[in-house]
Design an enzyme around this catalytic site. Structure first.
Site, PDB file in Angstrom:
ATOM      1  N   CYS A  73      -3.712 -14.543  -3.478  1.00 46.13           N
ATOM      2  CA  CYS A  73      -3.965 -15.199  -4.762  1.00 46.13           C
ATOM      3  C   CYS A  73      -3.962 -16.708  -4.553  1.00 46.13           C
ATOM      4  O   CYS A  73      -2.936 -17.293  -4.211  1.00 46.13           O
ATOM      5  CB  CYS A  73      -2.883 -14.798  -5.760  1.00 46.13           C
ATOM      6  N   GLU A 112      -7.262  -5.524  -4.799  1.00 48.98           N
ATOM      7  CA  GLU A 112      -5.907  -5.428  -5.345  1.00 48.98           C
ATOM      8  C   GLU A 112      -5.216  -6.769  -5.221  1.00 48.98           C
ATOM      9  O   GLU A 112      -5.427  -7.503  -4.259  1.00 48.98           O
ATOM     10  CB  GLU A 112      -5.130  -4.347  -4.581  1.00 48.98           C
ATOM     11  N   ARG A 158       5.787  -0.960  -9.517  1.00 53.11           N
ATOM     12  CA  ARG A 158       5.061  -1.957  -8.724  1.00 53.11           C
ATOM     13  C   ARG A 158       3.726  -2.232  -9.407  1.00 53.11           C
ATOM     14  O   ARG A 158       2.680  -1.722  -9.004  1.00 53.11           O
ATOM     15  CB  ARG A 158       4.846  -1.409  -7.308  1.00 53.11           C
ATOM     16  N   ARG A 160       0.400  -3.831 -10.242  1.00 54.10           N
ATOM     17  CA  ARG A 160      -0.573  -4.632  -9.521  1.00 54.10           C
ATOM     18  C   ARG A 160      -1.891  -4.639 -10.290  1.00 54.10           C
ATOM     19  O   ARG A 160      -2.211  -3.684 -11.019  1.00 54.10           O
ATOM     20  CB  ARG A 160      -0.815  -4.078  -8.104  1.00 54.10           C
TER      21      ARG A 160
END
Length: 393
Positions: A73, A112, A158, A160
């Site tokens: 990112c 992802e 988690r 995502r």
């Protein structure tokens, strides 16, 4: 799709590879710069991933049907709209994906990223990614798609962001509609679905010191008159009599609650502190205790425990928190041991129990935890890709 070819960018130890192979895919190219991940990739898949995608020409990448990437990112340029697509993404690793898609018009993309991608750089990052993909001719979902393993019965929270795209330049403004069925809640999960009841390797067991500290806090929890503790317990502030104005408001509020807790349970807490020598043999951070289980369990040894900088944290045994490079390995209270490498593999849906071709983790335990923590979850990617392939079919 029954048979297809895919490329695995920022491939790590091959979470995308596992998912695509299970759906009938053949990997034709992989790229990763971490030498330890590269060793495991070759060990498990028999192919070299030791390639820096920034050094590869688009035309040298084999033709493929699916591009997979768990890209980092990074912030994009926020200059005016006069900038073109390539200028807006240049200098980021997403640009590497853009230039490959521009050359190959890959039919499907499965990307992802961390949940924070949506708000990263005040939403600019997400906006440019969406605009870039549409400009390249890809249909995507109208809103960010957020998935977590626990939605599918894998006991790990988690969340995502999944960016799924289909090359369809004639309909790129038409959003993709994906069907995942009914999601499971956190309460529908159980950590024991992925745990081994008997682990003979004593190196996973907690130390005598850790057992002593946890036993002390278990006695504390059973002895006080408060069972739903909605604030962190700070033993060093039980007897605080100073000026609250020295603290920020949030901390002053917690200190007041700890003083009140002490006053309401003074006889028991004094005896408890005396028994454990006023915690002088405890590491300083172990003077702090966080109970995040409500009344769901009756004591520490029924929960999932972590020794954290903020204190000893106890959570419900329905789902583990995200395995993010495994900085603090979770302790299973019932078994008085830490999560094993093999169990970490199960939490990330790697086929560690496959009788024919089990996934082989790094023999260095620290590296193995880190690699699983940094990987995508195989089952989540598999479900996402399958939904993408079925979209508008």
């Amino acid at each position: 799709m029954s048979r297809f070819r895919f490329v695995d960018l920022f491939s790590g130890i091959g979470g995308f590879h596992q998912a695509m192979a299970q759906l009938g895919g053949e990997c034709v190219f992989a790229s990763e710069i971490d030498k330890f991940c590269n060793a495991q990739y070759e060990r498990n898949y028999g192919m070299c991933s030791d390639v820096d995608i920034r050094d590869v020409q688009e035309g040298d990448i084999p033709q493929h049907d699916v591009l997979c990437a768990g890209f980092p990112c990074q912030a994009f340029s926020k200059a005016g709209r006069q900038e073109g697509l390539e200028d807006k993404t240049r200098g980021t690793l997403f640009f590497e994906i853009v230039r490959i898609l521009k050359r190959h018009h890959t039919p499907y993309i499965v990307l992802e990223n961390v949940r924070n991608l949506i708000s990263h750089d005040n939403g600019n990052t997400w906006r440019i990614i969406q605009e870039s993909l549409r400009e390249l001719g890809y249909r995507t979902t109208s809103a960010p798609l957020i998935l977590s393993p626990h939605y599918f019965g894998i006991p790990q929270i988690r969340e995502r962001v999944l960016i799924l795209g289909k090359y369809d330049p004639d309909h790129m403004d038409l959003p993709l509609h994906l069907d995942f069925g009914e999601y499971k809640s956190k309460e529908d999960n159980s950590i024991y679905d992925v745990l081994d009841e008997d682990v003979s390797d004593d190196s996973y067991r907690i130390s005598e010191y850790e057992e002593m500290v946890l036993q002390a806090w278990d006695e504390f929890y059973h002895g006080i008159n408060l069972k739903v503790i909605g604030f962190p317990v700070w033993a060093d502030y039980f007897k605080f009599v100073g000026d609250y104005a020295q603290f920020p408001n949030w901390k002053a509020a917690f200190v007041r609650k700890n003083v009140s807790l002490y006053n309401d349970n003074k006889a028991f807490i004094d005896a408890w502190l005396s028994k454990y020598d006023d915690l002088q043999h405890f590491t300083k951070t172990h003077h702090k205790f966080e109970w995040q289980c409500g009344t769901g369990i009756s004591g520490i040894w029924e929960g999932v425990i972590q020794f954290r900088p903020s204190g000893i944290r106890v959570k419900m045994p329905n789902a583990f928190q995200a395995l993010v490079a495994m900085v603090q390995i979770p302790i299973i209270g019932k078994y008085r041991r830490r999560l094993t490498v093999k169990e970490a593999g199960r939490l990330q849906s790697f086929p560690v129990d496959d009788e024919v071709r089990p996934f082989l983790a790094d023999e260095n335990r620290k590296q193995a935890y880190k690699q699983y923590g940094n990987s995508v979850n195989v089952e989540v990617i598999k479900r996402a890709a399958d939904a993408l392939f079925r979209a508008d079919a």
